[in-house]
Motif scaffolding. Structure first.
Motif, short mmCIF file in Angstrom:
data_model
loop_
_atom_site.label_atom_id
_atom_site.label_comp_id
_atom_site.label_asym_id
_atom_site.label_seq_id
_atom_site.Cartn_x
_atom_site.Cartn_y
_atom_site.Cartn_z
N LEU A 140 -0.59 -6.93 20.84
CA LEU A 140 -1.35 -5.97 21.66
C LEU A 140 -0.89 -5.96 23.11
CD1 LEU A 140 -3.11 -6.05 19.11
CD2 LEU A 140 -5.13 -6.07 20.57
N ARG A 169 -8.34 -0.26 18.78
CA ARG A 169 -7.56 0.67 17.96
C ARG A 169 -6.18 0.09 17.66
NH1 ARG A 169 -10.28 4.11 21.54
NH2 ARG A 169 -8.45 4.45 22.86
N ALA A 170 -5.59 -0.55 18.67
CA ALA A 170 -4.29 -1.18 18.46
C ALA A 170 -4.40 -2.36 17.49
CB ALA A 170 -3.72 -1.65 19.80
N ARG A 175 -7.54 3.22 10.80
CA ARG A 175 -8.53 2.40 11.50
C ARG A 175 -9.74 2.09 10.63
NH1 ARG A 175 -10.56 5.16 16.29
NH2 ARG A 175 -9.26 7.00 16.12
N GLU A 178 -4.31 -1.07 14.01
CA GLU A 178 -2.93 -0.76 13.62
C GLU A 178 -2.17 -2.04 13.27
OE1 GLU A 178 -1.18 2.15 13.51
OE2 GLU A 178 -2.66 3.57 14.29
N LEU A 179 -2.36 -3.07 14.08
CA LEU A 179 -1.67 -4.33 13.85
C LEU A 179 -2.09 -4.96 12.53
CD1 LEU A 179 0.21 -6.53 15.08
CD2 LEU A 179 -1.86 -7.57 16.05
N ALA A 201 -0.90 -2.61 24.75
CA ALA A 201 -2.08 -1.78 24.50
C ALA A 201 -2.91 -1.51 25.74
CB ALA A 201 -2.96 -2.43 23.43
N ALA A 235 -9.07 0.98 23.36
CA ALA A 235 -7.66 1.12 23.00
C ALA A 235 -7.13 -0.15 22.34
CB ALA A 235 -6.83 1.45 24.24
N ARG A 236 -7.60 -1.30 22.81
CA ARG A 236 -7.14 -2.56 22.22
C ARG A 236 -7.70 -2.74 20.81
NH1 ARG A 236 -4.34 -5.85 25.45
NH2 ARG A 236 -4.83 -7.74 24.25
N ASP A 277 -13.98 2.91 17.31
CA ASP A 277 -12.60 2.44 17.40
C ASP A 277 -12.14 1.74 16.12
OD1 ASP A 277 -12.27 3.19 20.21
OD2 ASP A 277 -13.74 1.62 20.58
N ALA A 333 -8.23 -10.27 20.68
CA ALA A 333 -7.80 -8.98 21.23
C ALA A 333 -8.46 -8.68 22.57
CB ALA A 333 -8.12 -7.86 20.24
#
Length: 247
Positions: A179, A191-192, A156, A195-196, A182, A188-189, A133, A245
């Motif tokens: 998040l 990965r988010a 990522r 992005e953040l 997310a 998934a968190r 991730d 996160a």
């Protein structure tokens, strides 16, 4: 009722089965319309206990100094969250142990001695990246290698010091708010989160070489200590935002 391959078979009551047989005995080939067939809804597969809650991969060249140090340090710090942390090398010395100096510095900074001693180098593959991730490399050359190997991971993949530098601009509350959409899945968190944090690029000036962790392989003890002094604070910042996160 399930077959040996796990597929679900329809449930038919005995009385209905008798009527089906009578129909066949009379030469009928279709199932009587009034015979109900009950097919239970499929059940979701249970999540195994102790299943990883997101995956982080650390990457360097030989996978015997920097990336395994990052791996075992992060694993020790994130163990209670269940995050899987592993490492690989772009030109790994496959099956080699961590160097003695790297092991000593990792343990001195909080890594588990057993984890450090058990490490064996492995070559980075596309499969490792597909299961990850968040990718944290030790230098810009490794970041470029990862993205060339798997372009989908562009957003990522960071050097560990770059990620820490960018993450430091975000408070815990800002991470949580960022998040909020997310969901609850840990992968998934993560990965988010990538992005953040990546969205902070360009907002914090830095000299590019300050994003690398110096390679200590076959160099002096002072160089090993310099490498650790660059890596350890970055790992602490990674822990902070990952906790924000996932915790």
């Amino acid at each position: 009722m399930s077959d040996v391959d796990g597929t679900t078979r329809p449930r038919i009551r005995r009385a209905d089965l008798r009527r089906m047989r009578e129909a066949l005995d009379h030469g009928e080939t279709a199932l009587p319309a009034e015979v109900p067939v009950s097919v239970p809804a499929p059940r979701p597969a249970p999540v195994p206990q102790g299943a990883p809650r997101g995956t982080i991969l650390t990457v360097c060249t030989g996978n015997i100094c920097r990336s395994p140090m990052g791996e075992v340090l992060l694993r020790a710090r994130l163990r209670d969250l269940g995050v899987r942390v592993h490492s690989a090398g772009t030109h790994a010395l496959v099956d080699h142990e961590m160097t003695e100096q790297a092991q000593q510095l990792a343990v001195a900074n909080g890594a588990d001695a057993g984890d450090a001693a058990a490490h064996r180098a492995r070559l980075l593959t596309v499969q490792h990246l597909a299961e990850t991730d968040l990718v944290l490399t030790m230098a810009r050359e490794h970041r470029s290698y990862v993205v060339q190997l798997s372009p989908a991971l562009l957003r990522r993949t960071f050097t560990v010091r770059e990620f820490a530098r960018l993450a430091a601009t975000l408070s815990d509350d800002e991470v949580r708010r960022g998040l909020s959409a997310a969901g609850t899945d840990a992968g998934a968190r993560l990965r988010a989160l990538a992005e953040l944090v990546g969205g902070q690029r360009g907002l914090v000036p830095a000299e590019p070489d300050q994003d690398d962790v110096v390679d200590p392989y076959r160099r002096s003890q002072n160089t090993y200590e310099l490498s650790a002094s660059q890596l350890v604070p970055a790992v602490a910042e990674v822990e902070r935002v990952v906790r924000a996160a996932l915790a």
